[in-house]
Design a protein around this motif. Sequence first.
Motif, PDB file in Angstrom:
ATOM      1  N   ARG A 121      11.072 -30.062  13.768  1.00 53.97           N
ATOM      2  CA  ARG A 121      10.432 -30.594  12.559  1.00 53.97           C
ATOM      3  C   ARG A 121      11.462 -31.352  11.728  1.00 53.97           C
ATOM      4  N   TYR A 122      11.007 -32.451  11.115  1.00 61.07           N
ATOM      5  CA  TYR A 122      11.830 -33.115  10.102  1.00 61.07           C
ATOM      6  C   TYR A 122      11.851 -32.222   8.869  1.00 61.07           C
ATOM      7  N   LEU A 123      12.954 -32.264   8.149  1.00 60.94           N
ATOM      8  CA  LEU A 123      13.087 -31.463   6.933  1.00 60.94           C
ATOM      9  C   LEU A 123      13.417 -32.374   5.750  1.00 60.94           C
ATOM     10  N   GLY A 124      12.571 -32.319   4.703  1.00 59.58           N
ATOM     11  CA  GLY A 124      12.893 -33.006   3.444  1.00 59.58           C
ATOM     12  C   GLY A 124      13.598 -32.014   2.540  1.00 59.58           C
ATOM     13  N   GLY A 125      12.980 -31.697   1.421  1.00 56.04           N
ATOM     14  CA  GLY A 125      13.564 -30.704   0.516  1.00 56.04           C
ATOM     15  C   GLY A 125      13.315 -29.279   0.976  1.00 56.04           C
ATOM     16  N   GLY A 126      12.398 -29.097   1.909  1.00 54.35           N
ATOM     17  CA  GLY A 126      12.116 -27.779   2.475  1.00 54.35           C
ATOM     18  C   GLY A 126      11.233 -26.896   1.602  1.00 54.35           C
ATOM     19  N   THR A 127      10.723 -27.407   0.503  1.00 52.74           N
ATOM     20  CA  THR A 127       9.960 -26.550  -0.422  1.00 52.74           C
ATOM     21  C   THR A 127       8.611 -26.120   0.164  1.00 52.74           C
ATOM     22  N   ASN A 128       8.110 -26.853   1.133  1.00 52.04           N
ATOM     23  CA  ASN A 128       6.885 -26.450   1.810  1.00 52.04           C
ATOM     24  C   ASN A 128       7.194 -25.889   3.201  1.00 52.04           C
ATOM     25  N   LEU A 129       7.988 -26.608   3.969  1.00 49.24           N
ATOM     26  CA  LEU A 129       8.238 -26.199   5.353  1.00 49.24           C
ATOM     27  C   LEU A 129       8.950 -24.849   5.415  1.00 49.24           C
ATOM     28  N   VAL A 130       9.933 -24.628   4.572  1.00 50.60           N
ATOM     29  CA  VAL A 130      10.667 -23.356   4.630  1.00 50.60           C
ATOM     30  C   VAL A 130       9.752 -22.199   4.215  1.00 50.60           C
ATOM     31  N   ALA A 171      12.167 -31.638  -3.910  1.00 52.65           N
ATOM     32  CA  ALA A 171      11.098 -32.191  -3.054  1.00 52.65           C
ATOM     33  C   ALA A 171      11.285 -33.698  -2.888  1.00 52.65           C
ATOM     34  N   THR A 172      11.040 -34.173  -1.672  1.00 52.72           N
ATOM     35  CA  THR A 172      11.201 -35.599  -1.370  1.00 52.72           C
ATOM     36  C   THR A 172       9.842 -36.293  -1.284  1.00 52.72           C
ATOM     37  N   VAL A 173       9.880 -37.613  -1.317  1.00 53.66           N
ATOM     38  CA  VAL A 173       8.636 -38.392  -1.205  1.00 53.66           C
ATOM     39  C   VAL A 173       7.967 -38.147   0.161  1.00 53.66           C
ATOM     40  N   SER A 224      -1.462 -32.679  -2.676  1.00 54.20           N
ATOM     41  CA  SER A 224      -0.480 -33.499  -3.406  1.00 54.20           C
ATOM     42  C   SER A 224      -1.093 -34.246  -4.591  1.00 54.20           C
ATOM     43  N   ASP A 225      -0.414 -34.180  -5.738  1.00 53.06           N
ATOM     44  CA  ASP A 225      -0.774 -35.042  -6.868  1.00 53.06           C
ATOM     45  C   ASP A 225      -0.258 -36.455  -6.643  1.00 53.06           C
ATOM     46  N   MET A 226       0.988 -36.553  -6.192  1.00 50.38           N
ATOM     47  CA  MET A 226       1.602 -37.873  -6.008  1.00 50.38           C
ATOM     48  C   MET A 226       0.754 -38.771  -5.094  1.00 50.38           C
TER      49      MET A 226
HETATM   50  C1  FAD Z   1       4.958 -22.905  -6.148  1.00 52.94           C
HETATM   51  C2  FAD Z   1       4.651 -24.326  -5.764  1.00 52.94           C
HETATM   52  C3  FAD Z   1       3.800 -25.080  -6.547  1.00 52.94           C
HETATM   53  C4  FAD Z   1       3.500 -26.395  -6.213  1.00 52.94           C
HETATM   54  N1  FAD Z   1       2.645 -27.137  -6.986  1.00 52.94           N
HETATM   55  C5  FAD Z   1       2.338 -28.404  -6.634  1.00 52.94           C
HETATM   56  C6  FAD Z   1       1.440 -29.196  -7.395  1.00 52.94           C
HETATM   57  O1  FAD Z   1       0.897 -28.757  -8.401  1.00 52.94           O
HETATM   58  N2  FAD Z   1       1.186 -30.469  -6.967  1.00 52.94           N
HETATM   59  C7  FAD Z   1       1.778 -30.983  -5.850  1.00 52.94           C
HETATM   60  O2  FAD Z   1       1.524 -32.141  -5.538  1.00 52.94           O
HETATM   61  N3  FAD Z   1       2.618 -30.261  -5.110  1.00 52.94           N
HETATM   62  C8  FAD Z   1       2.907 -28.991  -5.458  1.00 52.94           C
HETATM   63  N4  FAD Z   1       3.743 -28.248  -4.685  1.00 52.94           N
HETATM   64  C9  FAD Z   1       4.157 -28.764  -3.401  1.00 52.94           C
HETATM   65  C10 FAD Z   1       5.417 -29.555  -3.451  1.00 52.94           C
HETATM   66  O3  FAD Z   1       5.143 -30.780  -4.103  1.00 52.94           O
HETATM   67  C11 FAD Z   1       5.818 -29.792  -2.008  1.00 52.94           C
HETATM   68  O4  FAD Z   1       6.280 -28.548  -1.504  1.00 52.94           O
HETATM   69  C12 FAD Z   1       6.885 -30.833  -1.864  1.00 52.94           C
HETATM   70  O5  FAD Z   1       6.480 -32.075  -2.383  1.00 52.94           O
HETATM   71  C13 FAD Z   1       7.253 -31.009  -0.397  1.00 52.94           C
HETATM   72  O6  FAD Z   1       8.371 -31.876  -0.309  1.00 52.94           O
HETATM   73  P1  FAD Z   1       9.646 -31.435   0.537  1.00 52.94           P
HETATM   74  O7  FAD Z   1      10.573 -32.602   0.571  1.00 52.94           O
HETATM   75  O8  FAD Z   1      10.231 -30.157   0.054  1.00 52.94           O
HETATM   76  O9  FAD Z   1       8.959 -31.240   1.965  1.00 52.94           O
HETATM   77  P2  FAD Z   1       9.366 -30.324   3.175  1.00 52.94           P
HETATM   78  O10 FAD Z   1       8.978 -28.917   2.919  1.00 52.94           O
HETATM   79  O11 FAD Z   1      10.793 -30.566   3.566  1.00 52.94           O
HETATM   80  O12 FAD Z   1       8.448 -30.968   4.316  1.00 52.94           O
HETATM   81  C14 FAD Z   1       7.035 -30.917   4.252  1.00 52.94           C
HETATM   82  C15 FAD Z   1       6.489 -31.509   5.559  1.00 52.94           C
HETATM   83  O13 FAD Z   1       6.801 -32.896   5.641  1.00 52.94           O
HETATM   84  C16 FAD Z   1       7.535 -33.175   6.857  1.00 52.94           C
HETATM   85  N5  FAD Z   1       8.472 -34.242   6.476  1.00 52.94           N
HETATM   86  C17 FAD Z   1       9.372 -34.207   5.453  1.00 52.94           C
HETATM   87  N6  FAD Z   1       9.956 -35.417   5.314  1.00 52.94           N
HETATM   88  C18 FAD Z   1       9.427 -36.223   6.273  1.00 52.94           C
HETATM   89  C19 FAD Z   1       9.597 -37.601   6.623  1.00 52.94           C
HETATM   90  N7  FAD Z   1      10.436 -38.405   5.963  1.00 52.94           N
HETATM   91  N8  FAD Z   1       8.877 -38.108   7.653  1.00 52.94           N
HETATM   92  C20 FAD Z   1       8.014 -37.302   8.341  1.00 52.94           C
HETATM   93  N9  FAD Z   1       7.810 -35.986   8.056  1.00 52.94           N
HETATM   94  C21 FAD Z   1       8.482 -35.475   7.017  1.00 52.94           C
HETATM   95  C22 FAD Z   1       8.149 -31.859   7.260  1.00 52.94           C
HETATM   96  O14 FAD Z   1       8.382 -31.796   8.667  1.00 52.94           O
HETATM   97  C23 FAD Z   1       7.092 -30.875   6.809  1.00 52.94           C
HETATM   98  O15 FAD Z   1       6.070 -30.797   7.785  1.00 52.94           O
HETATM   99  C24 FAD Z   1       4.086 -26.947  -5.028  1.00 52.94           C
HETATM  100  C25 FAD Z   1       4.953 -26.189  -4.244  1.00 52.94           C
HETATM  101  C26 FAD Z   1       5.239 -24.882  -4.593  1.00 52.94           C
HETATM  102  C27 FAD Z   1       6.173 -24.084  -3.719  1.00 52.94           C
END
Ligand code: FAD
Length: 329
Positions: free
Chosen positions: A26-35, A106-108, A162-164
Amino acid sequence: MNIFSFHQASDVASAIALKHSSPSTRYLGGGTNLVDLMRETIEHPDTLVDVSHLSSTIEQGPDGRLSIGAGVKNTALAANDIVRAQFPLLSRAILAGASAQIRNVATVGGNILQRTRCRYFYDNAARCNKRESGAGCDALEGFNRYHAILGASQSCVATHPSDMCVALAALDAEVVLDGPEGQRRMALRDLHRLPGDRPDIETELKPNELITSVEIPSHSFGQRAVYRKVRDRASYAFALVSVAAMLDVDEAGTVRDVRVALGGVAHKPWRALTLEGRLKGEKATAENFRAAAEAELADAVGLRDNMFKIELVKRTIVAVLEELKGEKA
Ligand SMILES: Cc1cc2nc3c(=O)[nH]c(=O)nc-3n(C[C@H](O)[C@H](O)[C@H](O)COP(=O)(O)OP(=O)(O)OC[C@H]3O[C@@H](n4cnc5c(N)ncnc54)[C@H](O)[C@@H]3O)c2cc1C
């Protein structure tokens, strides 16, 4: 314990090659969802490829088109001067999501591809067609207050959280994808799929494709924008429904142009094309806003706990457009 290896990709080509090396990479961005999903044993990757540092610039071309690297942090994007001045819808939508701490990492790219927050998807003891195709869906008869009212199926009623992405859908954003077969681009609103009978296939991404950037065309009326998120708590809660809207009204009170997208209602950010088509060229009145919202929601179907969303989203649309019609260019 799940053992996995971690790689920091040095460039896009090596990220794609690393991803190709094993189907459970899996690709990893900020990991806030995947982890989180790994902790909950929903995802079991054997390899993580960190792509968060590969593309983290925000640039505007001479035609006003904004290019946002997939690694840009949500906080940086919301605070960017160009975004705040010319694309405030995007800034406001991002700031309505998650918490400051989460937005800081969190990343875009990760935000766009975050998975649903359906509680049955997160519960390994529940049936979920997203986790295991053909297993069934416990949300249909379960607690479904947060679930979809548009475009759902008997296989899945989950929403995209996602809101964004709701703002990006309204702004006609395109995602730039890099993969083994080269680069291509796609409208953000076409990236996520409706569930049909394969809710486990969530996007139109080809195997191993990486989101490298997002592009937004300039909008002459981009400043007249509202993102309204209706939720159970004032902060740190996902949307029950949300409305992203931009409205351009001429001196005679006629709608010159309008963009509306809805969140919390479907398996994907829902661009309200029926509503937009109904409103263009019509008078900007509450009655016409309501009629257009009715047309957009004509096929909405409620579940036991979320029937209220159908009326809620119509009222939110009308309230947002009423607020916008008074704004000057
Ligand atoms: C408690 C909590 C509350 C939240 N509330 C909200 C909210 O109100 N509104 C909202 O919109 N979000 C909310 N979120 C979600 C948060 O916005 C997402 O967890 C975050 O945006 C994910 O970004 P990340 O970079 O951490 O993704 P990651 O966890 O790193 O990755 C998420 C997924 O994207 C894939 N990925 C990552 N980067 C790429 C890339 N460049 N190309 C292809 N695949 C990729 C990964 O493989 C994975 O499957 C909340 C999260 C938590 C934990």
